[in-house]
Design a protein around this motif. Structure first.
Motif, PDB file in Angstrom:
ATOM      1  N   ARG A 124      30.305  88.965  29.637  1.00  0.00           N
ATOM      2  CA  ARG A 124      29.383  89.263  28.543  1.00  0.00           C
ATOM      3  C   ARG A 124      29.287  88.036  27.647  1.00  0.00           C
ATOM      4  NH1 ARG A 124      28.591  94.645  26.311  1.00  0.00           N
ATOM      5  NH2 ARG A 124      29.099  96.171  27.908  1.00  0.00           N
ATOM      6  N   VAL A 132      32.216  86.412  24.912  1.00  0.00           N
ATOM      7  CA  VAL A 132      33.605  86.820  25.151  1.00  0.00           C
ATOM      8  C   VAL A 132      34.514  85.597  25.073  1.00  0.00           C
ATOM      9  CG1 VAL A 132      35.221  87.635  26.913  1.00  0.00           C
ATOM     10  CG2 VAL A 132      33.077  88.849  26.544  1.00  0.00           C
ATOM     11  N   THR A 162      36.013 100.329  33.309  1.00  0.00           N
ATOM     12  CA  THR A 162      35.727 100.944  32.024  1.00  0.00           C
ATOM     13  C   THR A 162      36.665 100.452  30.918  1.00  0.00           C
ATOM     14  OG1 THR A 162      34.991 102.883  33.253  1.00  0.00           O
ATOM     15  CG2 THR A 162      35.313 103.158  30.891  1.00  0.00           C
ATOM     16  N   GLU A 163      37.943 100.849  30.979  1.00  0.00           N
ATOM     17  CA  GLU A 163      38.876 100.482  29.908  1.00  0.00           C
ATOM     18  C   GLU A 163      39.153  98.977  29.892  1.00  0.00           C
ATOM     19  OE1 GLU A 163      38.989 103.382  31.308  1.00  0.00           O
ATOM     20  OE2 GLU A 163      39.781 104.892  29.930  1.00  0.00           O
ATOM     21  N   LEU A 164      39.389  98.398  31.073  1.00  0.00           N
ATOM     22  CA  LEU A 164      39.820  96.997  31.093  1.00  0.00           C
ATOM     23  C   LEU A 164      38.650  96.021  30.971  1.00  0.00           C
ATOM     24  CD1 LEU A 164      42.684  97.196  33.752  1.00  0.00           C
ATOM     25  CD2 LEU A 164      42.947  96.658  31.327  1.00  0.00           C
ATOM     26  N   GLY A 200      35.233  96.806  30.669  1.00  0.00           N
ATOM     27  CA  GLY A 200      34.001  97.295  30.052  1.00  0.00           C
ATOM     28  C   GLY A 200      33.410  96.345  29.017  1.00  0.00           C
ATOM     29  N   GLY A 201      34.273  95.722  28.214  1.00  0.00           N
ATOM     30  CA  GLY A 201      33.782  94.831  27.176  1.00  0.00           C
ATOM     31  C   GLY A 201      33.805  93.371  27.592  1.00  0.00           C
ATOM     32  N   ILE A 202      34.280  93.098  28.794  1.00  0.00           N
ATOM     33  CA  ILE A 202      34.474  91.704  29.216  1.00  0.00           C
ATOM     34  C   ILE A 202      33.443  91.281  30.260  1.00  0.00           C
ATOM     35  CG2 ILE A 202      36.100  90.165  30.410  1.00  0.00           C
ATOM     36  CD1 ILE A 202      38.370  91.773  29.031  1.00  0.00           C
ATOM     37  N   ARG A 249      39.933 109.783  27.047  1.00  0.00           N
ATOM     38  CA  ARG A 249      40.218 108.446  27.578  1.00  0.00           C
ATOM     39  C   ARG A 249      40.281 107.424  26.457  1.00  0.00           C
ATOM     40  NH1 ARG A 249      36.602 107.383  32.991  1.00  0.00           N
ATOM     41  NH2 ARG A 249      37.351 105.253  32.668  1.00  0.00           N
ATOM     42  N   TRP A 294      43.545 105.225  25.357  1.00  0.00           N
ATOM     43  CA  TRP A 294      43.503 103.764  25.412  1.00  0.00           C
ATOM     44  C   TRP A 294      43.831 103.144  24.047  1.00  0.00           C
ATOM     45  CZ3 TRP A 294      44.257 101.104  29.485  1.00  0.00           C
ATOM     46  CH2 TRP A 294      44.004  99.722  29.491  1.00  0.00           C
ATOM     47  N   ASP A 323      34.299  95.103  20.643  1.00  0.00           N
ATOM     48  CA  ASP A 323      34.013  94.152  21.715  1.00  0.00           C
ATOM     49  C   ASP A 323      34.727  94.495  23.021  1.00  0.00           C
ATOM     50  OD1 ASP A 323      32.618  92.954  19.742  1.00  0.00           O
ATOM     51  OD2 ASP A 323      33.880  91.173  19.569  1.00  0.00           O
ATOM     52  N   PHE A 324      35.913  95.080  22.924  1.00  0.00           N
ATOM     53  CA  PHE A 324      36.687  95.272  24.149  1.00  0.00           C
ATOM     54  C   PHE A 324      36.791  96.728  24.606  1.00  0.00           C
ATOM     55  CE2 PHE A 324      38.038  91.070  22.829  1.00  0.00           C
ATOM     56  CZ  PHE A 324      37.999  90.386  24.042  1.00  0.00           C
ATOM     57  N   VAL A 325      37.046  97.645  23.664  1.00  0.00           N
ATOM     58  CA  VAL A 325      37.339  99.027  24.072  1.00  0.00           C
ATOM     59  C   VAL A 325      36.066  99.859  24.263  1.00  0.00           C
ATOM     60  CG1 VAL A 325      38.520 101.160  23.432  1.00  0.00           C
ATOM     61  CG2 VAL A 325      39.601  98.957  22.964  1.00  0.00           C
ATOM     62  N   PRO A 342      32.633  99.180  24.660  1.00  0.00           N
ATOM     63  CA  PRO A 342      31.507  98.977  25.582  1.00  0.00           C
ATOM     64  C   PRO A 342      31.662  99.758  26.891  1.00  0.00           C
ATOM     65  CG  PRO A 342      32.115  96.898  24.582  1.00  0.00           C
ATOM     66  CD  PRO A 342      33.158  97.905  24.155  1.00  0.00           C
ATOM     67  N   GLY A 343      32.844  99.744  27.476  1.00  0.00           N
ATOM     68  CA  GLY A 343      33.055 100.458  28.729  1.00  0.00           C
ATOM     69  C   GLY A 343      33.031 101.961  28.532  1.00  0.00           C
ATOM     70  N   LEU A 344      33.713 102.420  27.492  1.00  0.00           N
ATOM     71  CA  LEU A 344      33.864 103.861  27.322  1.00  0.00           C
ATOM     72  C   LEU A 344      32.608 104.550  26.791  1.00  0.00           C
ATOM     73  CD1 LEU A 344      37.563 103.851  26.204  1.00  0.00           C
ATOM     74  CD2 LEU A 344      36.652 105.173  28.111  1.00  0.00           C
ATOM     75  N   GLN A 355      29.589 103.518  27.987  1.00  0.00           N
ATOM     76  CA  GLN A 355      28.568 103.300  29.007  1.00  0.00           C
ATOM     77  C   GLN A 355      27.979 104.615  29.499  1.00  0.00           C
ATOM     78  OE1 GLN A 355      29.384 100.882  32.645  1.00  0.00           O
ATOM     79  NE2 GLN A 355      30.184  99.473  31.115  1.00  0.00           N
TER      80      GLN A 355
END
Lengths: 200, 195
Positions: A146, A149, A186-188, A190-192, B150, B154, B183-185, B187-189, B191
């Motif tokens: 992204r 980052v 997702t957790e790891l 997702g933002g990277i 989740r 986390w 920025d990290f936690v 965006p994925g969760l 989605q």
């Protein structure tokens, strides 16, 4: 013949490791290490002034280092960061169960191992982060991260997540590849990692 | 010395406070039930009537303070308007409560072997599941139930990780908590979730 002090240290850690696999942690004594290594008690105390406790603690740290080195070798052939994390997490969970000394410590004296995974994690976190750094750089070069980052922050974030998951899998079943993939995406990551284009 | 009649419901709480005061002062191993009784202003026999030993006393104190901290965390999240603010509030409120808990900090720093087995491996899984289930309602307004769980798990993992490396002040720096969360936690969760 002169002996490099590093070598003596490694020989002592190796000997202590052998003693622990043979007798268990609680029963391993400095005398056992003297016999196993052929190194005198005086020399042992010169290298480990804290005696038995320090020797055992350093052996655990050394063994944990070997565990992560072996893990790093195992995932070295990964095609990308997501593949590396998936394979690494599955292997890490499986091998912590296989690792004889680490497992013995978990079963009998978890208090010796746990600080290294938690309160003394400053010893392990930078190791994992440094290992991940070039993989993150490669992802960045390939335009797969992204925008914005920061690689150092991302490496630290991933290292914390990985160490936590190795210590306690929590809700995750690492024998189920679908779950591992979901966790990594997702957790790891997702933002990277850049979001893969999907329909919605 | 004046004797105050203690209300039946207040005494157990005073005993729990007494335990935590003693543990915050001298640690778990050195705290005796006599010390706790003295601190709570009751007799050892009275203490025993409420808590039949050090272990039951300790478990009761942990359960009570876990309830308090998670209730505070959820209340702080409920007072926010966005998911990012709610998640940030969970991290900062939870971390300050734990870092300000003198008994907990003493044990973690001085006698970690008493605490860490409850934080790792199978018992760590139970702790994570328990904390996540209590905190997840804080995100119910923004996320489907499973995503909320989740996210809660986390955030608990990340908070524990930072709390256990005391050289890090990330959790007490609002800008860095925002970076971690936004920025990290998240965006994925988030989605595929419509907010």
């Amino acid at each position: 013949m002169s002996i490099d002090p590093l070598t003596v240290r490694d020989r002592l850690l190796e000997a202590t490791y052998v003693c622990v696999t043979r007798y268990g942690i609680a029963k391993t004594t400095v005398e056992d290490v003297v016999k196993q290594s052929g190194i005198s008690r005086a020399t042992i105390y010169r290298h480990f002034p804290g005696g038995r406790d320090e020797l055992l603690r350093e052996t655990v740290a050394w063994e944990l280092g070997r565990y992560f080195t072996e893990l790093a070798d195992f995932v070295a052939g990964a095609t990308d960061l997501a593949d590396l994390l998936e394979r690494g997490l599955v292997h890490a969970r499986q091998s912590i169960r296989r690792h004889e000394v680490l497992r013995k410590m978990l079963d009998t004296e978890p208090e010796r191992l746990l600080p290294l995974l938690s309160t003394e994690s400053q010893r392990t976190l930078p190791f994992i982060a440094a290992f991940l750094h070039p993989y993150l750089q490669r992802e960045a070069d390939a335009g797969r991260l992204r925008p914005g980052v920061d690689i150092d922050t991302a490496a630290d974030y991933l290292a914390r997540g990985i160490l936590s998951l190795i210590g306690s899998p929590g809700r995750w079943d690492f024998d189920d590849p679908t779950q591992v993939k979901d966790l990594v995406q997702t957790e790891l990551l997702g933002g990277i990692s850049r979001v893969k284009q999907s329909g919605c | 010395m004046s004797h105050v009649m203690l209300h039946q419901d207040i005494l157990p709480a005073r005993i729990l406070d007494g335990l935590l005061t003693c543990v915050g002062r001298v640690g778990l191993a050195k705290t005796t039930l006599d010390d706790v009784a003295r601190e709570a202003g009751c007799s050892r026999a009275t203490l025993y009537r409420h808590f039949p030993g050090k272990q039951p006393l300790l478990l009761a104190a942990v359960a009570r303070d876990a309830d308090r901290v998670t209730a505070d965390v959820v209340a702080a999240a409920d007072a926010t308007d966005t998911l990012a603010d709610a998640a940030g509030a969970v991290v900062t409120t939870g971390s300050s409560a734990l870092a300000g808990h003198r008994a907990l900090v003493f044990v973690l720093m001085v006698e970690p072997e008493a605490l860490l087995p409850y934080m790792s491996f199978e018992r760590g899984d139970a702790l994570l599941a328990n904390a996540a289930a209590r905190i997840a309602p804080a995100f119910a307004r923004f996320l489907p139930a499973d995503r909320a769980l989740r996210l809660a798990e986390w955030l608990v993992r990340m908070s524990i990780s930072y709390l256990c490396s005391p050289e890090e002040n990330v959790l007490f720096d609002d800008a860095r908590v925002r970076t971690l969360v936004e920025d990290f936690v998240l965006p994925g969760l988030t989605q595929g979730v419509h907010q």
